[in-house]
Enzyme design. Sequence first.
Site, PDB file in Angstrom:
ATOM      1  N   ASN A   1      33.117  43.236  38.309  1.00 32.60           N
ATOM      2  CA  ASN A   1      31.960  42.380  38.012  1.00 32.60           C
ATOM      3  C   ASN A   1      30.815  43.177  37.394  1.00 32.60           C
ATOM      4  O   ASN A   1      29.655  42.952  37.692  1.00 32.60           O
ATOM      5  CB  ASN A   1      31.511  41.707  39.331  1.00 32.60           C
TER       6      ASN A   1
ATOM      7  N   LYS B   1      28.005  38.280  33.544  1.00 29.12           N
ATOM      8  CA  LYS B   1      28.920  37.317  32.922  1.00 29.12           C
ATOM      9  C   LYS B   1      29.500  36.364  33.965  1.00 29.12           C
ATOM     10  O   LYS B   1      29.788  35.206  33.687  1.00 29.12           O
ATOM     11  CB  LYS B   1      30.058  38.087  32.230  1.00 29.12           C
TER      12      LYS B   1
ATOM     13  N   GLN C   1      29.421  50.488  40.806  1.00 33.37           N
ATOM     14  CA  GLN C   1      30.009  51.510  39.947  1.00 33.37           C
ATOM     15  C   GLN C   1      29.026  52.664  39.805  1.00 33.37           C
ATOM     16  O   GLN C   1      27.824  52.487  39.998  1.00 33.37           O
ATOM     17  CB  GLN C   1      30.192  50.920  38.543  1.00 33.37           C
TER      18      GLN C   1
ATOM     19  N   ASN D   1      39.899  41.369  36.448  1.00 39.36           N
ATOM     20  CA  ASN D   1      38.617  41.092  35.791  1.00 39.36           C
ATOM     21  C   ASN D   1      38.124  39.724  36.244  1.00 39.36           C
ATOM     22  O   ASN D   1      38.898  38.766  36.270  1.00 39.36           O
ATOM     23  CB  ASN D   1      38.793  41.080  34.266  1.00 39.36           C
TER      24      ASN D   1
ATOM     25  N   ASP E   1      36.507  37.610  34.693  1.00 32.85           N
ATOM     26  CA  ASP E   1      36.592  36.570  33.644  1.00 32.85           C
ATOM     27  C   ASP E   1      38.032  36.156  33.334  1.00 32.85           C
ATOM     28  O   ASP E   1      38.266  35.356  32.428  1.00 32.85           O
ATOM     29  CB  ASP E   1      35.870  37.020  32.368  1.00 32.85           C
TER      30      ASP E   1
ATOM     31  N   LYS F   1      36.671  35.506  26.982  1.00 29.81           N
ATOM     32  CA  LYS F   1      35.854  36.538  26.330  1.00 29.81           C
ATOM     33  C   LYS F   1      34.894  35.924  25.308  1.00 29.81           C
ATOM     34  O   LYS F   1      33.890  36.526  24.952  1.00 29.81           O
ATOM     35  CB  LYS F   1      36.754  37.548  25.596  1.00 29.81           C
TER      36      LYS F   1
END
Length: 509
Positions: free
Chosen positions: A115, A128, A191, A252, A254, A397
């Site tokens: 994320n 996103k 991260q 992912n 998305d 995407k």
Amino acid sequence: MSLTEVRSLSKGVANGGMAEFQEMMRQQLESSMHTELEKLLDTTTGAEREVSKKDFEGFKNLYHRFLQVKGPSVEWIKIKRPPEDSIQPYDKISARGLPDSMANSLNKLVVVKLNGGLGTSMGCKGPKSLISVRNENTFLDLTVQQIEHLNKTYNTDVPLVLMNSFNTDEDTKKILQKYTHHRVKIHTFNQSRYPRINKESLLPVATNLSMTGQNTEGWYPPGHGDIYASFYNSGLLDQLIAQGKEYIFVSNIDNLGATVDLHILHHLVSQPNGKRCEFIMEVTDKTRADVKGGTLIQYEGKLRLLEIAQVPKAHVDEFKSVSKFKIFNTNNLWISLAAIKRLQEQKAMDMEIIVNSKTLDGGQNVIQLETAVGAAIKSFDNALGINVPRSRFLPVKTTSDLLLVMSNLYSLEAGSLTMSPKREFPTTPHVKLGSSFTKVQEYLTRFESIPDMLELDHLTVSGDVTFGKNVSLKGTVIIIANHGDRIDIPAGSMLENKIVSGNLRILDH
């Protein structure tokens, strides 16, 4: 000393001393980098300094390897097709059926969603994962609904873990409050934050650790391969192992096809202990649209992910060939938590470096050193590929992808999208929307309602085009409004194998 100076100096060195000279320059660069990183750490104190210090350890390792790299990371001649049994067909795994005690396996699972990305490519601010994709539901909403449905159905406790980046962490945490009463425990970790490197001097562009002013552009999240180190460093990995969790399913956020698959989970959990599989990569058959996707190969006796960036220029066309490399990586991965802990502690996680070149707003050229989560496959024992149906790869995407998932091609149930049984072909239509549709807000204003696309094969739209309510599209439809012209597709229209071009305005009544 800049890279240009190094190059000009090296030209004057006799061939015999070149290796020693290059090694000396590498050591000097590395020493300069370490000095600059210490200066950056000295610009802050307390918890932020400690977090950054941990991040910089990972960065130093990546930078050291970057300076050592000589040529491509693979020798083309050594690439072999993976052995037959190393990529299993999904049908073979699902044919085993499921046990009555599926809850036991689910209680060993953690779902991890990547994320870290922003919605900027679709014209949106913020993470996103907070873009609405279906019936006002965001990517994050759908993920929570899926896991909650699992937990309620099987009376289990599958937690959701979000790997955020410094770009998405604050906004994501604010929104998580809305799920307080859902039956899903949600954890987050961040991260790493790495310094962007000036392409010329090979030193950091940031002057301090802040994220304001010019420094904002000085930092980047180093790709999803960072999951192993940052998950371990966060303490969450140990916490989950202590709770009896054994595997993570990573994907992912998305990718709307990446739901928990009980057959794959059962395959993982029910293996003999002597040959426990520590890593499963879901792959699927390539189409012409996927030629750049990473593929699995056999290399020096290990299963390995080959990305297009690692392919020597002379072999790029061969890599893109659908006949030689038939499958690609969906980035849906099932990984052993104990194995991640072991590899982190032994410092044995091996991933190729991706060198990503960028130009900052002020025109400065920088590089980012990144890694990919799937590249670690070669570090794990008994790794396996599973060739899954295409329906497990449904990434959003672009707004062209968004149109597909918002349409009647899919039905939504408990957060999961499934292809409508009314669609005669299992493949999705090929949709190409032009630049007038790139941003989500503009895209939404161009559709009064999403067209019926059940019988659509191909749609291309270019220029200033709008769609009225209840439009139906079938076969191949191409709509092109020339520059300065506008095309309004009237409400209730049915376009089948049609090319519409020029100027078509529907008068307001």
